[in-house]
Structure formats: C-alpha cells, structure tokens
Scaffold this active site. Structure first.
Site, PDB file in Angstrom:
ATOM      1  CG  ASN A 398     -25.555  52.080  13.374  1.00  0.00           C
ATOM      2  OD1 ASN A 398     -25.991  51.366  14.214  1.00  0.00           O
ATOM      3  ND2 ASN A 398     -26.585  52.364  12.476  1.00  0.00           N
ATOM      4  CD  GLU A 399     -28.742  49.642  11.250  1.00  0.00           C
ATOM      5  OE1 GLU A 399     -29.281  50.230  10.420  1.00  0.00           O
ATOM      6  OE2 GLU A 399     -29.507  48.725  12.105  1.00  0.00           O
ATOM      7  CG  ASN A 450     -28.928  47.937  15.288  1.00  0.00           C
ATOM      8  OD1 ASN A 450     -28.265  47.671  16.477  1.00  0.00           O
ATOM      9  ND2 ASN A 450     -28.341  49.032  14.557  1.00  0.00           N
ATOM     10  CD  GLU A 488     -30.263  51.116  16.374  1.00  0.00           C
ATOM     11  OE1 GLU A 488     -31.168  50.901  15.385  1.00  0.00           O
ATOM     12  OE2 GLU A 488     -29.138  51.737  15.844  1.00  0.00           O
ATOM     13  CD1 TRP A 533     -34.110  53.541  16.999  1.00  0.00           C
ATOM     14  CD2 TRP A 533     -32.342  53.657  17.868  1.00  0.00           C
ATOM     15  NE1 TRP A 533     -33.318  54.836  16.455  1.00  0.00           N
ATOM     16  CE2 TRP A 533     -32.230  54.971  16.768  1.00  0.00           C
ATOM     17  CE3 TRP A 533     -30.973  53.325  18.401  1.00  0.00           C
ATOM     18  CZ2 TRP A 533     -31.305  55.666  16.659  1.00  0.00           C
ATOM     19  CZ3 TRP A 533     -29.852  54.388  18.193  1.00  0.00           C
ATOM     20  CH2 TRP A 533     -30.242  55.492  17.152  1.00  0.00           C
TER      21      TRP A 533
HETATM   22  C1  GCB Z   1     -31.432  51.574  12.409  1.00  0.00           C
HETATM   23  C2  GCB Z   1     -30.570  52.745  12.648  1.00  0.00           C
HETATM   24  C3  GCB Z   1     -30.951  54.106  13.496  1.00  0.00           C
HETATM   25  C4  GCB Z   1     -32.463  54.509  12.867  1.00  0.00           C
HETATM   26  C5  GCB Z   1     -33.312  53.284  13.332  1.00  0.00           C
HETATM   27  C6  GCB Z   1     -34.627  53.361  12.915  1.00  0.00           C
HETATM   28  O1  GCB Z   1     -31.456  50.398  12.238  1.00  0.00           O
HETATM   29  O2  GCB Z   1     -29.283  52.216  13.230  1.00  0.00           O
HETATM   30  O3  GCB Z   1     -30.225  55.173  13.129  1.00  0.00           O
HETATM   31  O4  GCB Z   1     -32.839  55.477  13.539  1.00  0.00           O
HETATM   32  O5  GCB Z   1     -32.868  52.005  12.701  1.00  0.00           O
HETATM   33  O6  GCB Z   1     -35.737  53.832  13.700  1.00  0.00           O
HETATM   34  O7  GCB Z   1     -34.993  53.021  11.804  1.00  0.00           O
END
Ligand code: GCB
Length: 581
Positions: A398-399, A450, A488, A533
């Site tokens: 992820n990312e 995302n 996300e 998300w």
């Molecule tokens: C993202 C991440 C995730 C974080 C989210 C956020 O891009 O993948 O783990 O919790 O953003 O809320 O910042």
C-alpha cells in the site's frame, strides 16, 4: 498450511483465555487475555506505549491419549517477532506479526502432566520487517539522554501482542499435511483440481466432494486429480455456495486421517477493462478495513467480526481490502461464508517518506533484506489462503514510494514471485503515486489508486472532486489500459459534528464528499470498484492530525453508522454486484 480443525482423527485444544504476562526484565506476571493486543488492557500508559519484548505464559495439561499422536502448537499471529518455548525448550521463532506459524512439539510434552508454554513477543519495528519502522534514539538538549522513540510511517497504531488464537492440535503419525485446490467452470459444470500432500507412510486415499446438504457429488482415490461437478452451484459474491472436500487416508483399510476443507467453485479473469468472476463483470463495492476495536486493539474478536459482516451486508458492500496486512484465518472463513470478495494485502505499508530527496528504497532502509522478508511473507500468505474462494486478488503493498527508481526492481521481483506462487489470481499494488511517476503499476493486473481530493489536497473544496477525479483516472487508464479500483477516498468525520453547508469533519461533509466521488465514478466505464476509506474509525499513533485515531469510518469504532452510511446503503442497493457500465 491447513487450519486446525476437529475431525474423527484430529483434536484441537484452544488455549485462548487468560495467560500470565510480563515485560522483559520484570519479576512478576500480571493477567492478560489472549487473543488481544496488550496495549489497552491495563491503566498503565507505559505498557500502552511500550516498545520491546514481552512474555506470555500458559500452563496446560496434555491428555495421556495424545501420546499416540503428533501434537502441534500453532500461533495465529504475534506482533511482530516471536520466540516459542515448550517446557523450557525453544521450538520456533517467527518474524512478521500478521501470519500464523506452527511447529510439532510431540517430543517435548509431558503426557498426562502439566506443560508450560512460553512465548516472547517483540513489537520493535525495523527496516527488515513488514510493516517497517525504526527505533530512533534521540540525543539532543531537549530530550533526556538516549531518549527512545519508535517511528513508523503507516497510519494505524502499532498494536502488539498475541492477536490470534494459540491452538494445540493433534494429527495421526501419518497425516494430511496440505491440500491445494483450484477450480474452473466448463459450461454448467464445475471442475475441482486438487492436490493432497501427505506426511508419513503412503496409504490409500478417498476424496469426496459434498454439497451443502452433505450429498456426495464427486469422488476419487488419487492424491492429485480433477473432480467434475455436474450443474455446479458456484461461489460468488452475494451467492456463495460452498462444497466440502473430504479427504480420508487409510492404511490397511483402517481410517488413519481425515480433513475437511470448505471450497468454492469459481473463476477469476481480467478481460480488458473488466474483472470477471464466473465470467461476469464484477463491481467492487466496499471498504478498506482494519482489524481494530475498543480495548481489544487488533485482537481477534468473534463478536466484532460477525457484527462487521452483518454491517457489510446491511450497507450492501460486496468486498473489502485487508488493508494493510493479512487478516485472521477466522475473518477469511467468514468472507467465504458471507460471500464477500477480499483483496488480500501484504503488510507492506509505510514504505514511503513522501519525499523524493529522502529515499526509502536504498541500502539500510528497504533493501535486499526487506525484499527477502517480503518474499517470505508473500509465500506464507499465499500458502495460508490459497484455497479461500473469497480471496480474489493479492495486493503486494500500500502506497509505497513507487516513484523511486529502485522500487521498480524490488516490486518487479515481488509481483513476479507472487504470480509464480499463485497463477490463478490477479495481482495489484495500491498506489498513491501519480500515473506519471509510478515505476510499478505497469507490472500489475488491476490498478488500485487512493485519492483524497478535497481532503489532503484542496482541503474543504468539494467542488474540485469531479474535475480532478475524472481527469486523473482517465490519465491512468490512457496510460495503462487496465481496470481501475478507487481503493481509498474519504473524510475524517467526528460523529455528531454537523454543518450545512458542509464543512470538514462534519457528517454532512463526509456524505457530500462520498457522493461526489461516487457519482463521478459512474461515468468511467474502466472503473471496476469503489472502496471507501474506511469501514470504521480506528486507532492510530498520536499526532496532531488525528483525533483519538483516524475518523474516516463510515461507522464509528463502536460500529454505529454515521449519516453517510445511509446514503452509501441507498446507493449500493441500486448497484448490482455484477455490473457493466
Ligand atoms: C492513506 C493510507 C491509509 C490512511 C489514509 C488516511 O492513503 O493508505 O493507511 O489511513 O490514507 O486516512 O490518511
């Protein structure tokens, strides 16, 4: 790796319950539940934020009757590095906090007597473990000497301890070690290709496939083979039929071992911009989730798990991603049963310092030691979960900083190896990098992106969403020509905060943001899914952008709906699971 189950030839003893617990170096033990994170159980802030090794101890009687059998000890997960002793003899160690490990302990046990199991668990993160982190030792004038801080670059609290059940189980001396199943469809019929591996003396085998009512639909007596199921009831999201593969081993006509594996007959294939399950275009509606709840932290909890699946059904979701690590066996069995498709993610998160000048993919950070561990994790994850019909795709990370040159070779290897280990499932990486800069997305089958328009960028400007989302996703598709999941998007939302017109952090803002994102996606036919998300609010490390954790949940941490949940439910009711725009 087969999940321990009870059958006519096997016993399971679940050691879940109350264990003795102490930090390394302490004299006395306190009581601690297993499974659970230890962080939120006591009133002691130094235990909540503890970094280092702890000990768990359990004393248990082993029946005399087990002497004739093999006995295995299996730890569902221990975050992140663990060593295991049985009656003071070290039996195994394991690196990585989100997958099970086991060992045979038959020769170390006192049968008909009391036995001691001692497990150490260390939550220190480093660059050669996933997820990575680093123990920083600060020596400056504003800190006491050698001040220690565990730094990590992922957005969830580093919950620690024994998070999943510790099981003792028996097998006969000759036993079924593993079963691998792959399925296919031929017209109305299902094909089940299977392979059984045995440990011990070679015996005779009977393989029976039974339907949900226990009726025999196919059988065979070879260790590898293909079963044909006439007019098969397929597994698919929303309609998850399962069959039971019953494997029996005989020596001199006597039943020696028996194992029953629930399987689903289904196919997965990418066809241009479509993700086909059973040759029908599937549309992912759902969430990135976390294993996270009050007090338990990341500890397995059947109450929370069943509630979560009920909520997924209630809101009309058909899928989720195991962001950002493989979830428990128990969750995946529920996904099979509830008919929820899963994108299963490796614990490769926090491989990004968001700064091209400060590289992550370099010696001493993510380097060949990390790669070796990452490959091992992919192997363990696929080995554990290969037979779950619900698992429809692997996510390797992820990312990550996929804009760095060195990330290309790294992920090329990981993706190639993943496809070699499992040629039946597509592979993705979840990207935050721009389509212009990623060196990795060209290697995957599905693009996962995302995006936080109107949140981290153009904060508060909801009107920008449509323009930016449409532009960027079209650019991704033009460049790669692969199906895209918006994996996300979301807004921190404090339940009970309201404002109209919508302002950031209110329930109205989350609603309006999700609506604008989703309605834009409807116009993009190469978009095959929307994962909000997050499913529920979850705990993070303490920092100024987090108010008792990340609040992007559509449900609160206590699993109550925020306003947006009702909008999402109405929307997803209208979108079928199989949908071509
Ligand atoms: C993202 C991440 C995730 C974080 C989210 C956020 O891009 O993948 O783990 O919790 O953003 O809320 O910042």
């Amino acid at each position: 790796m087969l999940y321990p189950i009870e059958t006519e030839t096997r016993e399971v003893k679940d050691l879940s319950g109350i264990w003795d617990f102490k930090r390394d170096g302490e004299d006395s033990f306190i009581l601690m539940p297993v499974p659970a994170s230890y962080n939120d159980i006591t009133q002691d802030i130094t235990l909540r934020d503890y970094v280092g090794k702890v000990w768990y101890r359990k004393r248990t009687f082993i029946p005399i009757s087990w002497k004739e059998k093999r006995v295995f000890l299996r730890i569902g997960s221990a975050a992140h590095f663990s060593e295991v002793y049985v009656n003071n003899v070290k039996v195994m160690e394991h690196k990585g906090g989100f997958l099970p490990f086991e060992g045979e302990i038959s020769s170390l046990l006192k049968y008909g007597g009391e036995n001691e199991i001692l497990i150490s668990v260390d939550n220190t993160l480093s660059w050669d473990i996933l997820p990575p982190g680093e123990l920083k030792i600060i020596n400056d004038e504003m800190h006491p000497k050698e001040y220690k801080v565990l730094e990590y670059y992922f957005d969830f609290f580093n919950y620690s301890g024994i998070h999943r059940p510790v099981l003792l189980y028996t097998t006969p001396m000759t036993y079924i070690k593993d079963i691998k199943v792959e399925t296919d469809i031929k017209g109305k019929d299902g094909l089940v290709e299977y392979k059984v591996s045995l440990e011990g003396e070679i015996g005779n085998i009977i393989v029976n496939l039974r339907d949900e009512n226990g009726n025999l639909v196919a059988s065979s007596n070879s260790f590898n083979g293909m079963l044909e199921v006439k007019n098969a009831n397929l597994w698919e999201p929303g309609n998850p039929h399962l069959y039971t593969l019953e494997v029996k081993i005989f020596l001199d006509k006597k039943l020696i071992d028996c194992y029953r594996l629930d399987i689903g007959i289904r196919t997965i294939r990418i066809d241009g911009k479509r993700f086909l399950i059973n040759n029908k275009p599937f549309y992912f509606k759902g969430f990135g989730k976390h294993e996270d709840s009050d007090i338990r932290g990341k500890g397995l909890d059947h109450v929370i798990n069943i509630k979560d699946f009920n909520l997924l059904k209630w809101i009309g979701a058909n899928s989720f991603r195991t962001s950002h690590y493989p979830y428990s066996d128990e969750v995946l069995f529920l996904a099979d049963k509830y008919g929820i498709a899963v994108i299963e993610e490796a614990p490769a998160v926090g491989m990004n310092l968001w700064n091209p000048e400060n590289k992550v993919f370099r010696k001493g950070r993510v380097d060949e030691r990390t790669l070796e561990h990452h490959l091992q994790v992919m192997k363990e994850m696929i080995d554990r979960d290969k037979n779950h019909p619900s698992v429809v795709m692997w996510s390797v990370a992820n990312e990550a900083a996929t804009f760095e040159e060195e990330s290309e070779e790294y992920f090329k290897k990981i993706i190639e190896e993943t496809k070699k280990l499992d040629p039946t499932r597509p592979v993705t990486i979840v990207e935050s990098t721009s389509y212009k800069d990623t060196k990795v997305s060209k290697y995957v089958d599905v693009i996962c992106v995302n995006r936080y328009y109107s949140w981290y960028t153009d904060s508060g400007n909801l009107d920008i969403i449509e323009y930016q989302l449409e532009k960027e996703l079209k650019d991704w598709y033009d460049k790669f020509g692969k199906p895209i999941i918006l994996s996300e998007f979301g807004a921190d939302t404090i339940t009970g905060f309201h404002s109209d017109p919508p302002l950031m952090f209110t329930e109205e803002y989350q609603w309006e943001m999700l609506r604008r994102f989703m309605e834009t996606l409807d116009r993009l036919d190469f978009v095959i899914g929307e994962h909000i998300w997050n499913f529920a609010d979850f705990m993070t490390k303490q920092e100024v952008r987090r108010v008792l954790g990340n609040r992007k949940g559509v449900f609160t941490r206590q699993r109550q709906p925020k306003m947006a949940a009702h909008f999402v439910k109405e929307r997803w009711k209208k979108i079928p699971d199989f949908w071509e725009k």
